[in-house]
Scaffold this motif. Structure first.
Motif, PDB file in Angstrom:
ATOM      1  N   UNK A  75       0.806  -1.218   0.000  1.00  0.00           N
ATOM      2  CA  UNK A  75       0.000   0.000   0.000  1.00  0.00           C
ATOM      3  C   UNK A  75       0.837   1.264   0.000  1.00  0.00           C
ATOM      4  N   UNK A  76       2.114   1.156   0.274  1.00  0.00           N
ATOM      5  CA  UNK A  76       2.979   2.341   0.267  1.00  0.00           C
ATOM      6  C   UNK A  76       3.337   2.788  -1.148  1.00  0.00           C
ATOM      7  N   UNK A  77       3.197   1.880  -2.120  1.00  0.00           N
ATOM      8  CA  UNK A  77       3.702   2.187  -3.465  1.00  0.00           C
ATOM      9  C   UNK A  77       2.734   1.870  -4.593  1.00  0.00           C
ATOM     10  N   UNK A  78       1.618   1.196  -4.316  1.00  0.00           N
ATOM     11  CA  UNK A  78       0.855   0.572  -5.395  1.00  0.00           C
ATOM     12  C   UNK A  78      -0.377   1.335  -5.857  1.00  0.00           C
ATOM     13  N   UNK A  79      -0.553   2.576  -5.416  1.00  0.00           N
ATOM     14  CA  UNK A  79      -1.553   3.474  -5.986  1.00  0.00           C
ATOM     15  C   UNK A  79      -0.828   4.580  -6.741  1.00  0.00           C
ATOM     16  N   UNK A  80      -1.385   5.078  -7.824  1.00  0.00           N
ATOM     17  CA  UNK A  80      -0.687   6.124  -8.579  1.00  0.00           C
ATOM     18  C   UNK A  80      -0.549   7.444  -7.835  1.00  0.00           C
ATOM     19  N   UNK A  81      -1.490   7.723  -6.905  1.00  0.00           N
ATOM     20  CA  UNK A  81      -1.426   8.973  -6.156  1.00  0.00           C
ATOM     21  C   UNK A  81      -2.275   8.860  -4.898  1.00  0.00           C
ATOM     22  N   UNK A  82      -1.799   9.467  -3.823  1.00  0.00           N
ATOM     23  CA  UNK A  82      -2.475   9.433  -2.529  1.00  0.00           C
ATOM     24  C   UNK A  82      -2.783  10.865  -2.082  1.00  0.00           C
ATOM     25  N   UNK A  83      -3.863  11.004  -1.309  1.00  0.00           N
ATOM     26  CA  UNK A  83      -4.201  12.299  -0.717  1.00  0.00           C
ATOM     27  C   UNK A  83      -3.962  12.221   0.789  1.00  0.00           C
ATOM     28  N   UNK A  84      -3.333  13.242   1.341  1.00  0.00           N
ATOM     29  CA  UNK A  84      -2.950  13.249   2.751  1.00  0.00           C
ATOM     30  C   UNK A  84      -3.754  14.326   3.489  1.00  0.00           C
ATOM     31  N   UNK A  85      -4.275  13.945   4.659  1.00  0.00           N
ATOM     32  CA  UNK A  85      -5.046  14.859   5.514  1.00  0.00           C
ATOM     33  C   UNK A  85      -4.369  14.934   6.883  1.00  0.00           C
ATOM     34  N   UNK A  86      -4.317  16.137   7.430  1.00  0.00           N
ATOM     35  CA  UNK A  86      -3.840  16.339   8.801  1.00  0.00           C
ATOM     36  C   UNK A  86      -4.898  17.122   9.559  1.00  0.00           C
ATOM     37  N   UNK A  87      -5.412  16.513  10.630  1.00  0.00           N
ATOM     38  CA  UNK A  87      -6.455  17.140  11.446  1.00  0.00           C
ATOM     39  C   UNK A  87      -7.631  17.607  10.580  1.00  0.00           C
ATOM     40  N   UNK A  88      -7.999  16.786   9.608  1.00  0.00           N
ATOM     41  CA  UNK A  88      -9.164  17.052   8.774  1.00  0.00           C
ATOM     42  C   UNK A  88      -8.910  17.961   7.587  1.00  0.00           C
ATOM     43  N   UNK A  89      -7.696  18.447   7.425  1.00  0.00           N
ATOM     44  CA  UNK A  89      -7.380  19.335   6.314  1.00  0.00           C
ATOM     45  C   UNK A  89      -6.549  18.591   5.279  1.00  0.00           C
ATOM     46  N   UNK A  91      -3.744  18.302   2.913  1.00  0.00           N
ATOM     47  CA  UNK A  91      -2.475  19.044   2.864  1.00  0.00           C
ATOM     48  C   UNK A  91      -1.682  18.749   1.599  1.00  0.00           C
ATOM     49  N   UNK A  92      -2.211  17.898   0.739  1.00  0.00           N
ATOM     50  CA  UNK A  92      -1.508  17.640  -0.513  1.00  0.00           C
ATOM     51  C   UNK A  92      -1.627  16.200  -0.958  1.00  0.00           C
ATOM     52  N   UNK A  93      -0.991  15.911  -2.076  1.00  0.00           N
ATOM     53  CA  UNK A  93      -0.944  14.555  -2.607  1.00  0.00           C
ATOM     54  C   UNK A  93       0.504  14.093  -2.666  1.00  0.00           C
ATOM     55  N   UNK A  94       0.669  12.795  -2.757  1.00  0.00           N
ATOM     56  CA  UNK A  94       2.008  12.218  -2.814  1.00  0.00           C
ATOM     57  C   UNK A  94       1.985  10.972  -3.692  1.00  0.00           C
TER      58      UNK A  94
END
Length: 262
Positions: A75-89, A91-94
Motif C-alpha cells: 500500500x505504500x507504493x501501489x496506488x498512482x497517487x495518494x491524498x494526505x489529511x492532517x487534522x481534517x485538512x 495538505x496535498x498529494x504524494x
C-alpha cells in the motif's frame, strides 16, 4: 496492459494517472488509512454504510499489506497517487507513502465503482456516454450517511447518464455487486437529492445528457474523504480521486463484506 506491467509502472512512477479502465479483469479499490485509535470507529461507520464503503480488506496494525487482495500488494507504493489529511485538512498529494508510513496505521480497502462500471459493461448495460468521451462525474448530495461516533456526513455520489430503457437493467446488474457499491441510490431528477448537474465536485469529460438519457447516481468512495475531514484525525491517507488500488482479485470474484473473497 497486464497487471504485472501496470503495477511495475506504478511503483516506478511511470503511471501516475487515473485508473479507470486499467486492467479491467481485476477489482479496483478505494483506500483509507488511519491511526489505530481512529480505525475501529471508522470500521463501525463502514459497517453502518455498506453502499458507501463496502470493506473488502483491513490490514493488520502497521502492515502495508493486504494479502486477501494480493500477496504482492504494498500500500505504500501501489496506488498512482495518494491524498494526505492532517487534522481534517487536505495538505496535498504524494506519489507514495514510503516516508509517511507508520507502525500505528491501519488500512481499509473497499470496492470501487470503476469495477462496477466494468461489470455493467460486461452485462450489456448501454454505457453510451463512453463513446463521447465522458467518464462520469462526482457530486455532493443532500443524502446523509448514518453517523457513528465522530464519523458522519453527506453522501458523495458518482453519476453516469444511461438510456432510459437501460436503467432497470443497470439497477439489476449493480444490485448483484454490493461489494462494488451495489444498486444506485437515485435515478432521475437530480434536484431530488440536492444536485445541480452543472456543478460537479469533479468530472471526467463534459457533463452532458443526450436525448433520452437519465442521470443515475451511485454511492461514491469519495464520501470517506468528507467523513475523514469532519472526524479530524491527526493523520489520514486516502486514494486521490480516480487513482485506485488495482488488486489481484478477478472481477468475477464475489465477496462477503468485512471478510475474505467467497
Amino acid at each position: 496492459m497486464d497487471l504485472g506491467s501496470y503495477r511495475s509502472d506504478v511503483r516506478a512512477g511511470r503511471w501516475t494517472g487515473p485508473t479507470r479502465g486499467v486492467v479491467p479483469d481485476h477489482v479496483q479499490c478505494n483506500l483509507v488509512v488511519l491511526p489505530q485509535q481512529w480505525a475501529d470507529g471508522f470500521a463501525q461507520w463502514c459497517e453502518a454504510n455498506p453502499s458507501v464503503a463496502p470493506v473488502l480488506a483491513r490490514s493488520e496494525l502497521g502492515s502495508p499489506r493486504l494479502p486477501v487482495l494480493g500477496e504482492d500488494i504494498d500500500l505504500r507504493t501501489d496506488l498512482p497517487s495518494y491524498r494526505v489529511f492532517e487534522h481534517g485538512e487536505a495538505v496535498g498529494t504524494t506519489p507514495d507513502l514510503v516516508d509517511l508510513w507508520r507502525d500505528d496505521l491501519v488500512a481499509f480497502a473497499f470496492g470501487c465503482s470503476f469495477s462496477l462500471e466494468e461489470a455493467m459493461r460486461r452485462a450489456g448495460v448501454s454505457l453510451d456516454y463512453e463513446a463521447r468521451g465522458f467518464g462520469g462525474a462526482i457530486y455532493q448530495s443532500t443524502l446523509e450517511t448514518e453517523a457513528v461516533g465522530e464519523y458522519g456526513g453527506p453522501v458523495v455520489v458518482s453519476m453516469r447518464p444511461l438510456p432510459a430503457e437501460a436503467v432497470e437493467h443497470a439497477i439489476e446488474v449493480s444490485r448483484r455487486h454490493p461489494w462494488l457499491h451495489g444498486a444506485p441510490l437515485h435515478a432521475g431528477d437530480p434536484s431530488e437529492i440536492g444536485i445541480d448537474l452543472d456543478r460537479p465536485l469533479e468530472s471526467f469529460g463534459e457533463v452532458r445528457l443526450a436525448d433520452g438519457e437519465v442521470p443515475v447516481f451511485w454511492a461514491c468512495g469519495v464520501t470517506t474523504q468528507r467523513v475523514v475531514e469532519r472526524a479530524r484525525p491527526d493523520l489520514a491517507i486516502t486514494h486521490e480521486s480516480a487513482h485506485m488500488l488495482v488488486t489481484d482479485v478477478p472481477l468475477t470474484t464475489t465477496f462477503e463484506l468485512q471478510g475474505e473473497p467467497a
